[in-house]
Design a protein around this motif. Structure first.
Motif, PDB file in Angstrom:
ATOM      1  N   LYS A 179       0.831  -1.190   0.000  1.00 37.75           N
ATOM      2  CA  LYS A 179       0.000   0.000   0.000  1.00 37.75           C
ATOM      3  C   LYS A 179       0.870   1.247   0.000  1.00 37.75           C
ATOM      4  O   LYS A 179       1.979   1.243   0.532  1.00 37.75           O
ATOM      5  CB  LYS A 179      -0.938   0.019   1.208  1.00 37.75           C
ATOM      6  CG  LYS A 179      -2.395   0.195   0.843  1.00 37.75           C
ATOM      7  CD  LYS A 179      -3.309   0.018   2.033  1.00 37.75           C
ATOM      8  CE  LYS A 179      -4.757  -0.045   1.548  1.00 37.75           C
ATOM      9  NZ  LYS A 179      -5.712  -0.165   2.659  1.00 37.75           N
ATOM     10  N   ILE A 180       0.328   2.307  -0.586  1.00 34.64           N
ATOM     11  CA  ILE A 180       1.008   3.593  -0.604  1.00 34.64           C
ATOM     12  C   ILE A 180       0.035   4.646  -0.105  1.00 34.64           C
ATOM     13  O   ILE A 180      -1.125   4.699  -0.530  1.00 34.64           O
ATOM     14  CB  ILE A 180       1.498   3.940  -2.026  1.00 34.64           C
ATOM     15  CG1 ILE A 180       2.608   2.967  -2.449  1.00 34.64           C
ATOM     16  CG2 ILE A 180       1.994   5.380  -2.105  1.00 34.64           C
ATOM     17  CD1 ILE A 180       3.074   3.139  -3.869  1.00 34.64           C
ATOM     18  N   PHE A 181       0.511   5.495   0.829  1.00 36.39           N
ATOM     19  CA  PHE A 181      -0.313   6.553   1.411  1.00 36.39           C
ATOM     20  C   PHE A 181       0.302   7.902   1.049  1.00 36.39           C
ATOM     21  O   PHE A 181       1.525   8.076   1.134  1.00 36.39           O
ATOM     22  CB  PHE A 181      -0.393   6.420   2.928  1.00 36.39           C
ATOM     23  CG  PHE A 181      -1.091   5.172   3.392  1.00 36.39           C
ATOM     24  CD1 PHE A 181      -2.460   5.157   3.585  1.00 36.39           C
ATOM     25  CD2 PHE A 181      -0.366   4.012   3.642  1.00 36.39           C
ATOM     26  CE1 PHE A 181      -3.104   4.007   4.013  1.00 36.39           C
ATOM     27  CE2 PHE A 181      -1.001   2.860   4.077  1.00 36.39           C
ATOM     28  CZ  PHE A 181      -2.384   2.851   4.257  1.00 36.39           C
ATOM     29  N   ILE A 182      -0.538   8.859   0.698  1.00 34.78           N
ATOM     30  CA  ILE A 182      -0.081  10.199   0.345  1.00 34.78           C
ATOM     31  C   ILE A 182      -0.716  11.192   1.312  1.00 34.78           C
ATOM     32  O   ILE A 182      -1.937  11.225   1.473  1.00 34.78           O
ATOM     33  CB  ILE A 182      -0.448  10.548  -1.109  1.00 34.78           C
ATOM     34  CG1 ILE A 182       0.124   9.488  -2.053  1.00 34.78           C
ATOM     35  CG2 ILE A 182       0.078  11.933  -1.478  1.00 34.78           C
ATOM     36  CD1 ILE A 182      -0.393   9.583  -3.455  1.00 34.78           C
ATOM     37  N   TYR A 183       0.138  12.008   1.950  1.00 35.98           N
ATOM     38  CA  TYR A 183      -0.311  12.953   2.961  1.00 35.98           C
ATOM     39  C   TYR A 183       0.028  14.370   2.534  1.00 35.98           C
ATOM     40  O   TYR A 183       1.077  14.626   1.932  1.00 35.98           O
ATOM     41  CB  TYR A 183       0.371  12.674   4.306  1.00 35.98           C
ATOM     42  CG  TYR A 183      -0.013  11.361   4.924  1.00 35.98           C
ATOM     43  CD1 TYR A 183      -1.057  11.276   5.844  1.00 35.98           C
ATOM     44  CD2 TYR A 183       0.677  10.191   4.599  1.00 35.98           C
ATOM     45  CE1 TYR A 183      -1.418  10.063   6.421  1.00 35.98           C
ATOM     46  CE2 TYR A 183       0.327   8.974   5.163  1.00 35.98           C
ATOM     47  CZ  TYR A 183      -0.719   8.918   6.074  1.00 35.98           C
ATOM     48  OH  TYR A 183      -1.073   7.713   6.626  1.00 35.98           O
ATOM     49  N   ASN A 184      -0.849  15.281   2.892  1.00 36.79           N
ATOM     50  CA  ASN A 184      -0.576  16.690   2.727  1.00 36.79           C
ATOM     51  C   ASN A 184       0.547  17.085   3.691  1.00 36.79           C
ATOM     52  O   ASN A 184       0.456  16.820   4.889  1.00 36.79           O
ATOM     53  CB  ASN A 184      -1.851  17.486   3.041  1.00 36.79           C
ATOM     54  CG  ASN A 184      -1.748  18.928   2.626  1.00 36.79           C
ATOM     55  OD1 ASN A 184      -0.669  19.494   2.548  1.00 36.79           O
ATOM     56  ND2 ASN A 184      -2.890  19.539   2.369  1.00 36.79           N
ATOM     57  N   PHE A 185       1.593  17.730   3.190  1.00 37.33           N
ATOM     58  CA  PHE A 185       2.715  18.092   4.043  1.00 37.33           C
ATOM     59  C   PHE A 185       2.327  19.161   5.063  1.00 37.33           C
ATOM     60  O   PHE A 185       2.845  19.205   6.182  1.00 37.33           O
ATOM     61  CB  PHE A 185       3.884  18.609   3.197  1.00 37.33           C
ATOM     62  CG  PHE A 185       5.235  18.208   3.710  1.00 37.33           C
ATOM     63  CD1 PHE A 185       5.505  18.184   5.060  1.00 37.33           C
ATOM     64  CD2 PHE A 185       6.252  17.853   2.834  1.00 37.33           C
ATOM     65  CE1 PHE A 185       6.745  17.804   5.547  1.00 37.33           C
ATOM     66  CE2 PHE A 185       7.495  17.477   3.305  1.00 37.33           C
ATOM     67  CZ  PHE A 185       7.736  17.452   4.664  1.00 37.33           C
ATOM     68  N   ALA A 186       1.406  20.046   4.696  1.00 38.25           N
ATOM     69  CA  ALA A 186       1.081  21.174   5.569  1.00 38.25           C
ATOM     70  C   ALA A 186       0.408  20.749   6.858  1.00 38.25           C
ATOM     71  O   ALA A 186       0.684  21.300   7.923  1.00 38.25           O
ATOM     72  CB  ALA A 186       0.187  22.166   4.818  1.00 38.25           C
ATOM     73  N   ASP A 187      -0.479  19.739   6.790  1.00 34.81           N
ATOM     74  CA  ASP A 187      -1.224  19.358   7.993  1.00 34.81           C
ATOM     75  C   ASP A 187      -1.278  17.845   8.222  1.00 34.81           C
ATOM     76  O   ASP A 187      -1.963  17.382   9.132  1.00 34.81           O
ATOM     77  CB  ASP A 187      -2.653  19.909   7.924  1.00 34.81           C
ATOM     78  CG  ASP A 187      -3.367  19.520   6.631  1.00 34.81           C
ATOM     79  OD1 ASP A 187      -2.898  18.584   5.949  1.00 34.81           O
ATOM     80  OD2 ASP A 187      -4.381  20.153   6.293  1.00 34.81           O
ATOM     81  N   LYS A 189      -2.703  15.511   6.591  1.00 34.44           N
ATOM     82  CA  LYS A 189      -3.965  14.850   6.296  1.00 34.44           C
ATOM     83  C   LYS A 189      -3.776  13.837   5.176  1.00 34.44           C
ATOM     84  O   LYS A 189      -3.103  14.114   4.178  1.00 34.44           O
ATOM     85  CB  LYS A 189      -5.027  15.879   5.894  1.00 34.44           C
ATOM     86  CG  LYS A 189      -5.514  16.755   7.029  1.00 34.44           C
ATOM     87  CD  LYS A 189      -6.584  17.717   6.547  1.00 34.44           C
ATOM     88  CE  LYS A 189      -7.085  18.586   7.701  1.00 34.44           C
ATOM     89  NZ  LYS A 189      -8.106  19.566   7.249  1.00 34.44           N
ATOM     90  N   LEU A 190      -4.357  12.681   5.350  1.00 34.02           N
ATOM     91  CA  LEU A 190      -4.325  11.653   4.312  1.00 34.02           C
ATOM     92  C   LEU A 190      -5.218  12.074   3.160  1.00 34.02           C
ATOM     93  O   LEU A 190      -6.395  12.375   3.353  1.00 34.02           O
ATOM     94  CB  LEU A 190      -4.796  10.323   4.884  1.00 34.02           C
ATOM     95  CG  LEU A 190      -4.868   9.141   3.912  1.00 34.02           C
ATOM     96  CD1 LEU A 190      -3.478   8.767   3.412  1.00 34.02           C
ATOM     97  CD2 LEU A 190      -5.539   7.947   4.577  1.00 34.02           C
ATOM     98  N   VAL A 191      -4.648  12.122   1.945  1.00 39.24           N
ATOM     99  CA  VAL A 191      -5.415  12.589   0.797  1.00 39.24           C
ATOM    100  C   VAL A 191      -5.606  11.523  -0.277  1.00 39.24           C
ATOM    101  O   VAL A 191      -6.445  11.672  -1.155  1.00 39.24           O
ATOM    102  CB  VAL A 191      -4.776  13.842   0.160  1.00 39.24           C
ATOM    103  CG1 VAL A 191      -4.829  15.007   1.120  1.00 39.24           C
ATOM    104  CG2 VAL A 191      -3.345  13.572  -0.283  1.00 39.24           C
TER     105      VAL A 191
END
Length: 419
Positions: A179-187, A189-191
């Motif tokens: 699995k690959i998860f992508i998060y907003n760097f600023a907060d 949050k999983l996007v």
């Protein structure tokens, strides 16, 4: 929110607010998860005389703590090849590539093995994942470290071991086994999240300079790669090879992809827009394990290292046209020039091997360690980084087809032990 202050020389950073890719598409984190991401202190032994100032400068020759590295777990270049970082059983160190020098190191006072360390360009932001018999952090945790503040500013926890991390100025990509998860760097949050085939090497790449982010990862079948265009919300699956993918690289703009299989004989170059095969080059005839594939910033050259103890540089014949135009033209399609093999006139008569496109330059590195490659800032230069502690800069002449010329060589493990 992490604030980024650059290491010298100053680098202009893009705004870290949400890009089109990072508009939330999943539910927001609950309050308990938010509390887990609050900053926490990490026990770090400073090794410079003035931690408020000298951590931004090349390391001094005195004042290091008395620790000796016994295991080197990981070496990695930053996104533009200006620096590299190493993860060891003691902590981490960061080096400048041009000129070569140690910028700083961070040793943890309780041993603290680090198996993954990634830099955000030349900024003070790094991410760590633990490793070894005495890991500093759990292998299922990604720690976001602000070296300007000298502390952890956030963390991400998972149910299984982290296989890799990729950074972009607006997002963090975490790679697990499947699995690959992508998060907003600023907060944080999983996007977005993606399912893949078994991916123990943590293969994944994301474009760095394109306005529209492109992410490449293994698909759900052997030999398949998945290409995600986040702004246009398009996903393309490319069947690149018959056997399992061993390594791949994405051009800085994100419009060209190079792939290698576990056979390691052929490297194929594709358009990420429509999956078209643009070019195929040959590393050799014998099976090999590909350790690293890397584009130069202009996508004119491709470097490949393998367990045969060699690095090959190939001339790319993909017509990219105007680089600025490729950023805005959705129907970009590369074109393939004629094959360069002197035996190409007998193509179709003898086996494909004889009409293959071969490298324009080679370099044989010392020993039998694993090496990764990146292109240097000086024209026609290549940087080679090894798990034996080697840092090599060499120069190639694409018109001669001969061995590269070694310009300098260093062993950063010996320098760390000597200090």
């Amino acid at each position: 929110m992490a604030t980024v202050s650059p290491l010298p020389p100053p680098v202009q950073h893009a705004n870290t607010s949400s890009s089109p890719m990072l508009q939330p598409c999943l539910e927001q984190l609950d309050e308990q998860h938010k509390q887990q991401l609050q900053t926490q202190e990490a026990a770090v032994v400073q090794i410079d005389n003035d931690p408020k100032q000298s951590h931004l400068n090349p390391c001094p020759t005195q004042g290091f703590i008395d620790k000796s590295i016994s295991t080197l777990y990981r070496v990695s270049f930053n996104q533009n090849g200006s620096c590299f970082a190493i993860g060891t059983d003691c902590g981490i160190s960061v080096y400048s590539c041009d000129p070569y020098c140690e910028m700083f190191r961070r040793y943890f006072d309780n041993g603290g093995g680090i198996g993954i360390v990634e830099m955000l360009f030349r900024s003070n932001i790094l991410v760590f994942v633990g490793n070894g018999d005495n890991p500093q952090y759990h292998r299922n945790k990604v720690v976001i470290w602000d070296d300007h503040q000298n502390r952890c500013i956030g963390e991400l926890r998972f149910r299984s071991a982290v296989r890799g991390v990729r950074l972009r100025r607006d997002c963090i990509v975490v790679i697990l086994e499947q699995k690959i998860f992508i998060y907003n760097f600023a907060d944080l949050k999983l996007v977005h999240q993606i399912e893949t085939i078994s991916n123990p090497k943590g293969l994944c790449e994301i474009s760095q300079t394109a306005v529209s982010p492109v992410l490449v990862c293994p698909g759900l079948q052997n030999g398949q790669v998945r290409v995600d265009h986040f702004t246009s919300k398009r996903t393309k699956f490319i069947f690149a090879h018959d056997s399992r993918i061993a390594s791949f690289a994405l051009s800085h703009e994100g419009n060209v992809l190079a792939t290698a299989s576990i056979k390691g004989t052929l490297i194929r170059i594709f358009s990420t827009q429509d999956g078209t095969l643009l070019q195929e080059v040959r590393r050799g005839a014998d099976r090999a394990e590909i350790h690293s594939v890397s584009f130069d910033p202009t996508a004119q050259w491709l470097a490949v290292s393998s367990d045969k103890g060699t690095v090959h540089v190939f001339r790319l014949k993909v017509n990219l046209g105007n680089q600025d135009k490729t950023r805005t033209t959705p129907n970009f399609r590369g074109t393939l020039a004629a094959a360069s093999s002197p035996l190409s006139f007998i193509k179709g008569v003898l086996p494909k091997y004889f009409s293959s496109e071969w490298s324009v330059a080679q370099f044989r590195f010392p020993g039998d360690s694993e090496f990764i490659v990146s292109f240097g800032h000086e024209k026609n230069t290549l940087l080679i980084l090894g798990l034996d502690g080697s840092f090599i800069r060499c120069k190639f002449d694409p018109s001669s087809g001969k061995e590269m010329t070694q310009m300098e060589i260093h062993n950063f493990l010996k320098s760390e032990k000597a200090s």
